[in-house]
Design an enzyme around this catalytic site. Structure first.
Site, PDB file in Angstrom:
ATOM      1  N   SER A  13       5.462   9.465   9.996  1.00 34.49           N
ATOM      2  CA  SER A  13       4.235   8.548   9.231  1.00 34.49           C
ATOM      3  C   SER A  13       4.323   8.449   7.908  1.00 34.49           C
ATOM      4  O   SER A  13       5.473   9.266   7.484  1.00 34.49           O
ATOM      5  CB  SER A  13       3.049   9.359   9.607  1.00 34.49           C
ATOM      6  OG  SER A  13       2.798  10.562   8.835  1.00 34.49           O
ATOM      7  N   LYS A  14       3.869   7.596   7.078  1.00 37.80           N
ATOM      8  CA  LYS A  14       3.880   7.609   5.697  1.00 37.80           C
ATOM      9  C   LYS A  14       3.817   8.958   4.966  1.00 37.80           C
ATOM     10  O   LYS A  14       4.252   9.204   4.173  1.00 37.80           O
ATOM     11  CB  LYS A  14       2.793   6.627   5.154  1.00 37.80           C
ATOM     12  CG  LYS A  14       3.343   5.233   5.447  1.00 37.80           C
ATOM     13  CD  LYS A  14       2.262   4.327   4.701  1.00 37.80           C
ATOM     14  CE  LYS A  14       2.690   2.928   4.572  1.00 37.80           C
ATOM     15  NZ  LYS A  14       1.505   2.167   3.817  1.00 37.80           N
ATOM     16  N   ARG A  15       2.874  10.036   5.890  1.00 40.75           N
ATOM     17  CA  ARG A  15       2.623  11.227   4.938  1.00 40.75           C
ATOM     18  C   ARG A  15       3.850  12.285   5.155  1.00 40.75           C
ATOM     19  O   ARG A  15       3.957  13.271   4.501  1.00 40.75           O
ATOM     20  CB  ARG A  15       1.329  11.691   5.605  1.00 40.75           C
ATOM     21  CG  ARG A  15       0.031  10.981   5.094  1.00 40.75           C
ATOM     22  CD  ARG A  15      -1.108  11.726   5.883  1.00 40.75           C
ATOM     23  NE  ARG A  15      -1.083  11.407   7.324  1.00 40.75           N
ATOM     24  CZ  ARG A  15      -1.508  10.299   7.798  1.00 40.75           C
ATOM     25  NH1 ARG A  15      -1.912   9.180   7.143  1.00 40.75           N
ATOM     26  NH2 ARG A  15      -1.556  10.117   8.983  1.00 40.75           N
ATOM     27  N   THR A  43       0.811  -1.109  -0.062  1.00 37.61           N
ATOM     28  CA  THR A  43      -0.101  -0.067   0.012  1.00 37.61           C
ATOM     29  C   THR A  43       1.018   1.149   0.121  1.00 37.61           C
ATOM     30  O   THR A  43       1.647   1.467   0.917  1.00 37.61           O
ATOM     31  CB  THR A  43      -0.933   0.137   1.231  1.00 37.61           C
ATOM     32  OG1 THR A  43      -0.141  -0.111   2.276  1.00 37.61           O
ATOM     33  CG2 THR A  43      -1.990  -1.192   1.165  1.00 37.61           C
TER      34      THR A  43
END
Length: 509
Positions: free
Chosen positions: A277-279, A25
């Site tokens: 985080s991924k963001r 993902t």
């Protein structure tokens, strides 16, 4: 009564089986890479096996593009696996194995079979509670100050009640029946941890549509693939007692042979002391690839996010990490991601490359789309003349483009800030003097060129640093770069003087 599990601490050699099991993902991120690295290093240190498994049961979020990115990332990093998807014949050890398939989306029949056995054995049960009923009871528990987890309403339904629910057309999930006593286990990083039963209630393993949940598929795969050690992020710590209880049930059913040893790796913190985080832009592995980090440099830094080879040493190779790595020496405290330190470590690895390897590593950044010059202008010979100087100054490989572009552009870059900074009052007179001295200097010697500019500066009351700044901007367009006089040698006398003349024309206009 407290149920304890201490793991298989001390297991070594071919008995060790660890796994890296990401979900496809989005783009791979540095926290995921750190987890892969620690699993890989432990497998290689012990002579064990690394299983690469893809957790792709979420059709709404998983994508084939992300799956391919995961494979590509592992290969770029050099983290080879012993069992997993994608058998290859190019010398990179990857793929195959006796426990396949290694993509969960291809193992649905296995999960359905295990779920049936758990139901038949009484380890799991159907739960007919609606979402509204569950939320109402949770809210009531919160008001009364009680734990708000699942209250076991469907744990011991009679056959008649189940039949009534079925007659009503109610759908059901399947929940696992947790033990009623505390669960204690020894985490290889955090030591002994105990979870009380009121905090770890019965949990879902199948959705109402029969689709398996992570809580089922992850332990089932670990059991069937004979995983001995589970190293994963701290965010998954709360799920560990549930998985241990499931392992016990699988052992009683003859599906599992053991409960693996667990180690939960510390959080990686970003800006503002918040979990990365991924963001967060700096979490993306693609960012580091595009900037030209070496895999060795990036992995070296990521290994320091929770572990160190020694207290006074930050720079080491992958082979040195493998020789020294011990999961029990990982620090449980959160690790702060420091981009500046990551860059500094990468710069050290760049400097330690053999020159030929450095030249080869720079190649992508000397071509389109990174290079701003026409391909016909590029000269490998000219680049290799400056490569030794560039190698000692780069932080990342992409820096090479700005450092050597003056060689291959028809004209130097136009940087107004650099021009304003270097071209002060009197710069035109200085450049005229410097040009005259450079015109008669010995261009086979960088020291001779330096003496020419130094002499020009002295005539105008300037030290070398002030005198060379206008020359550098006239020739390269920038105030900083590779050593100036060696750069002038490679550019050549004619092109250097042409650029000084162009700068003078601009100053006089």
């Amino acid at each position: 009564m407290t149920t304890e599990f201490s793991g298989r601490e001390g297991t070594a050699g071919s008995d060790v089986r660890v796994r890296f099991c990401p979900s496809p993902t989005g783009n791979p991120h540095v926290g995921l890479v750190r987890t892969a690295l620690f699993n890989w290093a432990y497998a290689r240190h012990t002579g064990g096996t690394l299983v690469f498994r893809i957790e792709d049961t979420d059709a709404a979020r998983d994508s084939e593009e992300s799956y391919q990115q995961l494979l590509d990332a592992m290969r770029w990093l050099g983290l080879d696996w012993d069992e997993g998807p994608e058998v290859r014949e190019d010398g990179f050890v990857a793929g195959g194995g006796p426990h396949g398939p290694y993509r969960q989306s291809q193992r649905m029949d296995i999960y359905a079979d295990v779920a049936r056995k758990l139901l038949d054995g009484g380890y799991a049960y159907p739960c007919y509670c609606t979402a509204e009923e569950l939320e109402h009871r949770r809210e009531q528990a919160r008001k009364e100050g009680r734990p708000s987890g699942y209250d076991g309403a469907c744990r011991d339904l009679s056959g008649e009640r189940i039949a009534a629910y079925e007659a009503e057309g109610r759908s059901h999930v399947v929940r696992f029946r947790m033990p009623d006593e505390p669960i204690t286990f020894t985490d290889a990083v955090r030591g002994e941890i105990t979870f009380q039963p009121e905090n770890v209630t019965d949990y879902g393993i199948l959705r109402a549509n029969g689709a398996p949940l992570y809580t089922l598929v992850n332990p089932v795969d670990d059991a069937l693939m004979d995983i001995t050690h589970v190293f994963r992020g701290e965010d998954l710590l709360s799920s560990t007692p549930r998985q241990i209880a499931l392992y016990w049930a699988l052992m009683e059913l003859g599906i599992a042979e053991r409960v693996p040893e667990f180690a939960h790796l510390p959080y990686v913190m970003g800006e503002g002391n918040k979990k990365l985080s991924k963001r967060d832009p700096q979490s993306s592995l693609n960012l580091y690839r595009e900037r030209g980090f070496l895999p060795e440099g990036l992995l070296n830094y990521l290994s320091l996010l929770g572990w160190s080879i020694s207290e006074d040493r930050d720079i080491f190779s992958r082979d040195e990490m493998v020789a020294a790595f011990d999961i029990h020496e990982v620090n449980a405290n959160p690790a702060r991601f420091d981009l500046k330190k990551c860059e500094a470590i990468n710069a050290t690895h760049l400097r330690e490359l053999p020159l030929g390897d450095f030249v080869a590593a720079c190649e992508p950044w000397l071509k389109a789309p990174y290079a701003p010059w026409p391909a016909r202008n590029f000269s490998q010979q000219a680049f290799e003349e400056l490569a030794p100087l560039a190698q000692t100054r780069l932080t990342v490989l992409s820096d090479i483009t700005d450092n050597v572009d003056f060689l291959f552009l028809d004209q130097p870059v136009e940087d107004e800030k650099s021009w304003q900074k270097a071209m002060k009052e009197g710069s035109a007179d200085l450049l005229r003097t410097a040009r005259g001295k450079l015109d008669v200097a010995d261009w086979t010697s960088a020291d001779a060129l330096k003496e020419a500019v130094l002499a020009a500066g002295e005539e105008h009351g300037l030290k070398l640093g002030k005198a060379q700044a206008p020359v550098r901007v006239a020739v390269t367009g920038r105030t900083v770069g590779l050593p100036l006089f060696e750069s002038l040698q490679v550019l050549g006398k004619d092109r250097t003087l042409e650029r000084v003349d162009a700068a003078l024309a601009k100053l006089d206009s």
